[in-house]
Scaffold this active site. Structure first.
Site, mmCIF file in Angstrom:
data_model
loop_
_atom_site.group_PDB
_atom_site.id
_atom_site.type_symbol
_atom_site.label_atom_id
_atom_site.label_comp_id
_atom_site.label_asym_id
_atom_site.label_seq_id
_atom_site.Cartn_x
_atom_site.Cartn_y
_atom_site.Cartn_z
ATOM 1 N N LYS A 23 -4.294 1.228 2.922
ATOM 2 C CA LYS A 23 -3.718 0.039 2.637
ATOM 3 C C LYS A 23 -3.835 -0.329 1.193
ATOM 4 O O LYS A 23 -4.944 -0.347 0.594
ATOM 5 C CB LYS A 23 -4.186 -0.727 3.557
ATOM 6 N N SER B 266 -1.280 -7.212 9.815
ATOM 7 C CA SER B 266 -0.866 -7.012 8.257
ATOM 8 C C SER B 266 -0.930 -5.461 8.045
ATOM 9 O O SER B 266 -0.138 -5.434 6.884
ATOM 10 C CB SER B 266 -1.727 -7.790 7.386
ATOM 11 N N SER C 295 -5.409 -7.157 12.410
ATOM 12 C CA SER C 295 -4.435 -6.466 11.693
ATOM 13 C C SER C 295 -4.807 -5.095 11.721
ATOM 14 O O SER C 295 -3.807 -4.410 11.188
ATOM 15 C CB SER C 295 -4.599 -6.909 10.174
#
Ligand code: GLN
Length: 494
Positions: free
Chosen positions: A78, A158, A182
């Site tokens: 990420k 997210s 997330s």
């Protein structure tokens, strides 16, 4: 040779150990898959050359008998993790051109164990969002589609790029971060496993901060065993993070198949919310039955403060964000917009550098922390947070783990909720309570909605009891036997 992108992380590990294929072959297969999947927009920065170099180095290490637990396994990271020398953006314009001079502890741990990094995944800007539509780099498209339709579906957020990459077979597994859901919510929307560890289990050092008392890194994988394997590498005490727990890291993989016989699983009545589709309710009931069939006892429990969790979260998280994001001022790194004077420069830089959702959070956060409103909002939210943690503590005197749906609905179409922040925030109604209490949680793909999109079940556990969470998750995984995957429609799109 079988398609190397279809393997689980642990099967790939075993294949490498048995010299069935090389890391170079495995990494090349993923680089090809990434190149075919540009339309998903899952990566902000792909690093194929670096990945190949790392893969070749891994093959050399293995030949010399020095392979680590994740040696040669290609992962996606990420873009909230600082990776030395490789662009890190948090999906924000304000971090333009930021090449961190250091490596986050979690990614350093993965590297220490031999993992290969394919690139940095797209996400909501500064991890604020539930649909991956707030990224400066554009939305991520969920590899899943509704039956018979080609409407672009959100992958959740997210960590939406990580979820899409793992679901679309662009990476064997990925890192995510979870502040209010997330990891778990995009895992549920994308038909994969997502584990948020206990707060303090993984170091936050070198992860771009959103809300420091909530942020936690975790694995996003295609099996529970894979989550255990990856968590083992990511975890561990780090003196550079004062909230990192100084506790031994168990052998998570060793417990995965221990089953749930004799465990007590709580079913909290407050997670039965108005308007929840019947198919989600049915899946939850099915999950309860699966655990009973596997030898667990299920118990109705109550977490009375649940309905206050979402409002408390949307005070605490923006408050911390407004403070954390004060550092982006155009002076030291990232975007800088010149102005007539210093204040003007700050204002232009921040005004242009942050997107609308991030600006909304900074405004809310600054408001709830300001003199006069602090007691009414921030302090009250902190008290609510304590009560929520107490609810869980009381409940865990009776049960070993808790079973809930991960999200009250399946993934939605792009644009369907982006103009309604409250509707968007409701994505988190089942994930934020555990975040506020710092507890571990996992989302397991457990079924499909009537229109063919994945649905997840969530297991929550006691602090630092990821082992029970994994065992329970594994029991659900076995019973659900979720073998569906998205059709690879994106390969035809140029
Ligand atoms: N969707 C939640 C939010 O926007 C959670 C995000 C996260 O966990 N990073 O705050």
């Amino acid at each position: 040779m079988a398609d190397l992108t279809e393997l689980t992380l642990s099967a790939a590990r075993d294949g490498l150990e048995n010299n069935e294929f090389s890391s170079k072959e495995m990494t090349e297969a993923h680089i090809d898959a990434m190149a075919d999947a540009g339309v998903l927009n899952a990566f902000i920065t792909a690093t194929p050359e670096l990945a190949l170099e790392e893969a070749v180095a891994s093959d050399t290490r293995r030949a010399a008998g020095n392979a680590g637990p994740l040696d040669g396994l290609p992962l996606a990271i990420k873009d909230l993790f600082c990776t030395q020398g490789v662009l890190a953006t948090a999906a924000s314009h304000i971090l333009d051109g930021f090449h961190p001079p250091y490596e986050s502890t979690v990614t350093a741990n993965l590297r220490r164990d031999g993992a290969v990094f394919l690139g940095k995944t797209n996400m909501d800007e500064f991890a604020m969002g539930s649909s991956n539509e707030t990224s400066f780099y554009g939305p991520v498209v969920n590899p899943w589609r509704r039956n018979g339709a080609d409407t672009p579906i959100v992958p959740g957020g997210s960590s939406g790029g990580s979820a899409a990459a793992v679901a679309a077979r662009l990476a064997l597994a990925a890192t995510g971060t979870d502040t209010g859901g997330s990891i778990r919510q995009p895992a549920a929307f994308s038909g994969i496993v997502g584990l948020k560890p206990t707060y303090g289990r993984c170091s936050r050092w070198g992860i771009i901060a959103f809300a420091s008392s909530l942020d936690q890194a975790g694995p996003m994988t295609r099996s529970v065993r894979d989550a255990a394997l990856m968590l083992g590498s990511m975890s561990g005490h780090d003196p550079k993070d004062s909230t990192s727990a100084d506790m031994p890291v168990p052998d998570f993989e060793a417990v995965v198949d221990q089953g749930v016989k004799g465990l007590k699983i709580g079913i909290p009545k407050e997670y039965r919310v108005d308007g929840m589709p019947e198919e989600v309710e049915n899946l939850w009931r099915q999950g309860t039955q699966w655990l009973q069939d596997a030898g667990a006892e299920t118990v109705d429990v109550s977490l009375p403060q649940t309905r206050y969790a979402l409002p408390a979260y949307y005070i605490v998280a923006p408050a911390e964000a407004s403070s954390n994001l004060a550092r982006y001022d155009g002076v030291r790194y990232g975007l800088r917009k010149e102005g007539e004077n210093l204040i003007d420069m700050y204002e232009r830089t921040r005004g242009e550098g942050f997107g609308a959702e991030v600006r909304r959070r900074i405004l809310i956060g600054t408001y709830v922390l300001s003199a006069g409103y602090y007691d009414a909002h921030y302090l009250k939210a902190q008290k609510v947070r304590t009560l929520i943690a107490r609810d869980f503590a009381t409940c865990f005197e009776l049960v070993d783990a808790i079973l809930t749906p991960t999200v009250p609905f399946p993934a939605f179409g792009q644009g369907e909720k982006s103009n309604d922040p409250i509707a968007m925030y409701l994505n988190d109604v089942f994930t934020v309570p555990a975040s506020l209490a710092g507890l571990p949680g996992i989302s397991i793909p457990a079924g499909l909605s009537s229109d063919g999109l994945p649905l997840g079940l969530q297991v929550l556990g006691k602090p630092f009891d990821e082992e029970t969470v994994l065992r329970t998750g594994r029991a659900l995984e076995l019973a659900a036997d979720f073998s569906a995957g998205p059709k690879k429609w994106w390969r035809a799109v140029v």
